[in-house]
Design a protein around this motif. Sequence first.
Motif, PDB file in Angstrom:
ATOM      1  N   MET A 141      69.428 -59.086  54.800  1.00  0.00           N
ATOM      2  CA  MET A 141      68.232 -59.923  54.356  1.00  0.00           C
ATOM      3  C   MET A 141      67.852 -58.822  53.361  1.00  0.00           C
ATOM      4  SD  MET A 141      67.406 -62.687  55.521  1.00  0.00           S
ATOM      5  CE  MET A 141      65.598 -62.207  54.626  1.00  0.00           C
ATOM      6  N   ALA A 142      68.314 -57.126  53.266  1.00  0.00           N
ATOM      7  CA  ALA A 142      67.931 -56.075  52.475  1.00  0.00           C
ATOM      8  C   ALA A 142      69.104 -55.809  51.772  1.00  0.00           C
ATOM      9  CB  ALA A 142      67.985 -54.464  53.443  1.00  0.00           C
ATOM     10  N   LEU A 143      70.379 -55.555  51.769  1.00  0.00           N
ATOM     11  CA  LEU A 143      71.725 -55.460  51.028  1.00  0.00           C
ATOM     12  C   LEU A 143      71.943 -56.451  49.776  1.00  0.00           C
ATOM     13  CD1 LEU A 143      72.838 -53.105  53.156  1.00  0.00           C
ATOM     14  CD2 LEU A 143      72.167 -52.110  51.145  1.00  0.00           C
ATOM     15  N   GLN A 144      71.141 -57.735  50.122  1.00  0.00           N
ATOM     16  CA  GLN A 144      70.960 -58.877  48.965  1.00  0.00           C
ATOM     17  C   GLN A 144      69.765 -58.722  47.831  1.00  0.00           C
ATOM     18  OE1 GLN A 144      73.157 -61.369  48.075  1.00  0.00           O
ATOM     19  NE2 GLN A 144      74.230 -59.774  49.488  1.00  0.00           N
ATOM     20  N   CYS A 145      69.003 -58.028  48.213  1.00  0.00           N
ATOM     21  CA  CYS A 145      68.150 -56.757  47.746  1.00  0.00           C
ATOM     22  C   CYS A 145      68.029 -55.898  47.296  1.00  0.00           C
ATOM     23  CB  CYS A 145      66.560 -57.307  48.653  1.00  0.00           C
ATOM     24  SG  CYS A 145      64.887 -57.691  47.592  1.00  0.00           S
ATOM     25  N   MET A 146      68.157 -54.969  47.704  1.00  0.00           N
ATOM     26  CA  MET A 146      68.156 -53.823  47.286  1.00  0.00           C
ATOM     27  C   MET A 146      68.942 -53.161  46.166  1.00  0.00           C
ATOM     28  SD  MET A 146      68.912 -50.231  49.587  1.00  0.00           S
ATOM     29  CE  MET A 146      69.641 -48.685  49.050  1.00  0.00           C
TER      30      MET A 146
END
Length: 549
Positions: free
Chosen positions: A115-120
Motif C-alpha cells: 500500500m505504501a511501496l507501490q506509491c513511495m
Amino acid sequence: MSLYVDTRGLTERPRRFSEVILEGLAPGGGLYVPEALPYFDLPDVLAMHRLPYPERAARVYEAFGLGMKPVQVATICEQAYGYNFDHTQVAPVRRVGDRFVLELWHGPTLAFKDMALQCMPLFFSEALEMAHAAGTTDLDYLVLVATSGDTGVAALDGYADRPHTRIVVYYPDAGVSAVQERQMITQPGGNLSVFRLDGDFDTCQTAVKAVFDDEAFAKELADEHGLALSSANSINWGRLLPQIVYYLSAYADMAHDGHVAAGEPIDVCVPTGNFGNILAAYYAWRCGAPLRRLLCASNTNNVLTDFLATGVYDISSRSLVKTPSPSMDILVSSNLERLLYDLTAAGDEAATAAAEEGCDTEEKRPEDIALPRHAWASTRPPRCHDPGRIRAWMADLKETGRFEVDDAVKGRLQDQFVGAWVDNDTCLRTIGEVHAEHGYLLDPHTAVGWKVAGDLATDAPVLVAGTAHWGKFAADTLRALTGTPSDAPLPGDDDGLALLDRVAELAPDAKVPRQLRLVRERPVRFDTRVEGTREAVEQSLRDWLTSSS
C-alpha cells in the motif's frame, strides 16, 4: 506546502516533502514528522466512498501539501493503485463474523507494505527528478532496507529498475518465512541486490541504521559511486503517509455500507512490530477519522504491550523470540519515537509561555472544528513539542536498553492506546478456529490482531488490519489447519512453496494466489550471507557496487 521537522530537534531547518522522502532518516538519528496535520471534517471523510481508491489517496496527499502539482500526484496514484492490485477496491473492508477485516494484501507482494511501496518509489523518483532539475544534488540514490520480511519484498518490487536508484535489502538469517525469502532472492531487476544477515531483525536493523550514521562511508559512496543513501523502511515518512489513507478510506466504506452510523467511533486493532501501521491509524485519527481506541496487538515479543501498560520501555533483559508472525519479531519499535514526539506537545498552561519563546503552538485547522475525545487534541491544540525529551529517551534506550516516559505522556498514551499479546500456539489456534467458523483464512499476523480484538472488545465496532495473505506463511497456516503445535515439525515436504498446495487441499476456498505461483518459476539470484555488523554491511555494498558497475 507542508514542512517537516526532526523528532530530536537536530536539523537546522524544516524540510519539504521532496527532501524528506529522499533523506529518509534525519541527521542525528531522528525521524521526520509534519509540522502540522490537515484535518478532514466528517462530511469529507464520508465523501471518500464515492471515489475510487487512487482518488482517495490523491485527496489525502494533496491535503498534506507535497509541493507537487495535483496532476503529478493524481498520475502517481493512478499508477500505484491500478492493475497491480487484484481487487478493484484496492483495500476492501470485509465483514467476518462480528468483526471487520481491512484487507491490505491485494498488492503484488501480498502484504500491507504494498500500500505504501507501490506509491513511495514513484514519489521518490519525482522528488529526485525535482532535485536534479533544481541543481540541489547531482547524486543518484542507494536505498538501504532492513527487513523482517514483508518490507523487503515490497520495496524490491516497488524500486526494481527505477531510474537513478539502486536498492539493497538485508534480511535476518532464519528470521523470515520461506515464501518471503523466496520472493526476495528471486526478485527481477537490474538495480538491486539482497543479502542474508547473521542475526535477528534487531541486529539487522541496527547494522543498517549504523551505515546511515557513518559519514566517512557516505562520502565514499558520493565520491566513488555518485550515490547518496536513503531508506524505504517506515522510518521514512514516505512510507507512513500512504498508510494514513486506508484508515480514512476504511471508515468511509464502513459508514456507507451501514456497518457504523456516520460519526460513530470505531476501534482499530493493528498487529504491531515496528509501530508504523498503528501509528498511521493514530495520524488518521488526528486527521479526523472517527476512531476511538487503537488496539496494539503483539506476539510473544510483547515489549509494546508492557510499555503501554507501564510507560516503561525495557528490552535490557529481553531476547527476541521467533514466532509464526516474523514481521512482528521486533524489540526496537522505531516509529514509537514519532508518537512520543507528538505526545510531548505542551498542554494549555504551557502554551502561552512556549509562544513567548517562539514556539508555534497553533495548529493549522479551522477554529470551529473540534477533534473527538481528548482535550489535548481539541479545536486549536498547542503543538509545541519537546525534542529534548525524545533525545533523552532514545539515548537511555541505546545506553541502558530502557527508558521511562513521564506521567503526562503516559496518560495521553493510555487515553488512545491499549495493548495485549498472543502466544504462538494461540495464534495458530485462532487461524484454525476462524477458518472453521467463518471459512476465512487469516495469516499469522492478522490472527494476532483478531485474537487481541476479541480479548479487548467492547460495544464499539472493531476493524482489524489484515496485514498479509496467508500464502506468505504456508508452513504455519498448515500447522494451524492440522492442529500441529507451533514448535513441531511438519510431516513430509517442508518446502514453503510446496506447502501452499497442501493448505489449498485442506481449505478449498483458499486459492494459491497468482503472485506466488509466478514466484515458484523464478530462478534464485541471491544467496550471500554477511555478518551482522556495520562493517560487514558496508563491505557487502562496496563489493556489489564494484561488481555491478
